[in-house]
Design a protein around this motif. Sequence first.
Motif, PDB file in Angstrom:
ATOM      1  N   VAL A 157       0.827  -1.204   0.000  1.00  0.00           N
ATOM      2  CA  VAL A 157       0.000   0.000   0.000  1.00  0.00           C
ATOM      3  C   VAL A 157       0.863   1.257   0.000  1.00  0.00           C
ATOM      4  CG1 VAL A 157      -1.979  -1.105   1.114  1.00  0.00           C
ATOM      5  CG2 VAL A 157      -0.201  -0.037   2.533  1.00  0.00           C
ATOM      6  N   ARG A 158       2.116   1.134   0.425  1.00  0.00           N
ATOM      7  CA  ARG A 158       3.023   2.288   0.453  1.00  0.00           C
ATOM      8  C   ARG A 158       3.207   2.905  -0.927  1.00  0.00           C
ATOM      9  NH1 ARG A 158       5.140   6.195  -0.068  1.00  0.00           N
ATOM     10  NH2 ARG A 158       6.995   7.103   0.910  1.00  0.00           N
ATOM     11  N   GLU A 159       3.052   2.119  -1.979  1.00  0.00           N
ATOM     12  CA  GLU A 159       3.235   2.638  -3.333  1.00  0.00           C
ATOM     13  C   GLU A 159       2.289   3.783  -3.660  1.00  0.00           C
ATOM     14  OE1 GLU A 159       3.947  -0.313  -6.616  1.00  0.00           O
ATOM     15  OE2 GLU A 159       3.267  -1.709  -5.060  1.00  0.00           O
ATOM     16  N   PHE A 160       1.112   3.808  -3.026  1.00  0.00           N
ATOM     17  CA  PHE A 160       0.085   4.781  -3.395  1.00  0.00           C
ATOM     18  C   PHE A 160       0.135   6.068  -2.557  1.00  0.00           C
ATOM     19  CE2 PHE A 160      -1.859   0.717  -4.765  1.00  0.00           C
ATOM     20  CZ  PHE A 160      -2.138   1.028  -6.086  1.00  0.00           C
ATOM     21  N   ILE A 323      14.573  -7.403  -2.919  1.00  0.00           N
ATOM     22  CA  ILE A 323      13.471  -6.532  -3.346  1.00  0.00           C
ATOM     23  C   ILE A 323      13.969  -5.295  -4.085  1.00  0.00           C
ATOM     24  CG2 ILE A 323      11.679  -4.963  -2.477  1.00  0.00           C
ATOM     25  CD1 ILE A 323      10.808  -7.094  -0.554  1.00  0.00           C
ATOM     26  N   LEU A 324      15.003  -4.642  -3.581  1.00  0.00           N
ATOM     27  CA  LEU A 324      15.438  -3.393  -4.222  1.00  0.00           C
ATOM     28  C   LEU A 324      16.003  -3.629  -5.613  1.00  0.00           C
ATOM     29  CD1 LEU A 324      16.930  -1.114  -1.444  1.00  0.00           C
ATOM     30  CD2 LEU A 324      14.565  -1.489  -2.152  1.00  0.00           C
ATOM     31  N   GLU A 325      16.556  -4.809  -5.845  1.00  0.00           N
ATOM     32  CA  GLU A 325      17.018  -5.110  -7.206  1.00  0.00           C
ATOM     33  C   GLU A 325      15.860  -5.008  -8.196  1.00  0.00           C
ATOM     34  OE1 GLU A 325      16.711  -8.109 -10.173  1.00  0.00           O
ATOM     35  OE2 GLU A 325      17.233  -9.175  -8.326  1.00  0.00           O
ATOM     36  N   ARG A 351      11.705   6.108   1.157  1.00  0.00           N
ATOM     37  CA  ARG A 351      10.526   5.540   0.479  1.00  0.00           C
ATOM     38  C   ARG A 351      10.717   4.057   0.207  1.00  0.00           C
ATOM     39  NH1 ARG A 351       9.304   8.725  -4.735  1.00  0.00           N
ATOM     40  NH2 ARG A 351       7.373   7.484  -4.705  1.00  0.00           N
ATOM     41  N   LEU A 352      11.890   3.685  -0.285  1.00  0.00           N
ATOM     42  CA  LEU A 352      12.140   2.283  -0.582  1.00  0.00           C
ATOM     43  C   LEU A 352      12.205   1.442   0.687  1.00  0.00           C
ATOM     44  CD1 LEU A 352      14.739   2.656  -3.468  1.00  0.00           C
ATOM     45  CD2 LEU A 352      12.388   1.858  -3.667  1.00  0.00           C
TER      46      LEU A 352
END
Length: 461
Positions: A157-160, A323-325, A351-352
């Motif tokens: 949900v953080r993406e939004f 995940i960050l890759e 953010r990441l």
Amino acid sequence: MARVLFLVPLYALAAVGIYYMFLKKPPPVPEIDLNTWWGPNELKGKQDTSIRPFKVTFTESMIKDLKERLKNHRKWTPPLENIGFEYGFNSKQLDSWVSYWAEKYNFQEREKFFNKFPHYKTNIQGLDIHFIRIKPQVPAGVEVIPVLFMHGWPGSVREFYEALPLLTAVSKDRDFAIEAIVPSLPGYGFSDGAVRPGLSATEVSVVFRNLMHRLGFKKFYAQGGDWGSAIGTSMVTLFPDEVLGWHTNFAMIQSPYATAQMLLGSVFPSLVVEPHLAERLYPLGKTFSYIIEESGYMHIQSTKPDTVGVALSDSPSGLMAYILEKFSTWTNPNWKTRADGGLEERFTRDRLIDNLMVYWSTNSITTSMRLYAESFGNEMRHTLDKIPTFVPTWILQARHELVYQPPAILKEKFPNTIGVTVLNDGGHFIAFEMPETLAADVLKAISAFRRLDRSKLKTEL
């Protein structure tokens, strides 16, 4: 003779296309249990169906344990010479990211940030489902309409968060405002995971449809990317009378017709795709090579998610690298040649890491990856892929999306596609990367949906 041999496969492709477009009837929409119980059996009959406020909490014990794990990692294996992210996350870059998470990431401040929007939980089919709900205050004459927003993996949900204020803003130029409902997928972050096999993207679409009903919405709009797109596609196929409009930034179909069209376009691209977009799909060798190169994780998670889950749930450094890759290469494939992976080109470290915290603080990486194993072998999902949906659809296509299919192919599944936005920028995480662009496109799509004369929509193939 050579010319005849050349034409034979073309005629065969044309025959397949004609058969699937005009002769073969799609299967009927299958019946699905709307009340399948995914939680512990002992809780049946004790379900709390209330809607309860919820707060994101980073406990002191969790933070202490996380910092110790980040600081006490083993020495990384050095990368090969002159390598960026081609082999995965560049270990020379990892130290600064790990130390930032352990020493500079402000857990209290970020916890407060997470709680800037109202959070809730309610039990659907035995699972406590978490969701954000933002209802704008509107003046007279402005209608509030519900929109369901669905994320994917390895997002949350953080993406939004950056897009939500734009999406829910009241404007004098619109006669509507969005009430946003943003759930965590089951097994992702703050939503429970299933305790037994079978919760595929199709079944998640039922859970989310039931969530919307719980909130009082019998009809609503929906938006999704990645798994959110797969879930939404199932939803508009199963419940076409309930979804008023479907916006997706990851439209993709798998069918014999789609395959035939792609192959035909490899010989005559202009029959399938606009000339200025042909390089997004052709040559097919390049496209398939890229998909194979970037889908190794998918094969692991589709077969043995619990095995890799042991490593990722035990090591925050491993979770970060894994995940960050994806946020590097899936945002722009050209960044994999850069030593830093281009991660801070479009995102900040906070953010990441916020997104990582959703997985780490809830120990949900394993349950999130199980969605792959449940979905890719799911016969119901394969059946639904073959059934067109007549729900009005709007498609957003980013420049560096993992898969590109032109409208000529997508119309088999979405015959009432009323708009396609083609971007010359952006990647897979468009809501997170370009929130203004995503918000503007969703609002444009909903405005178009509301202007539709539904009596003139296509209702059969």
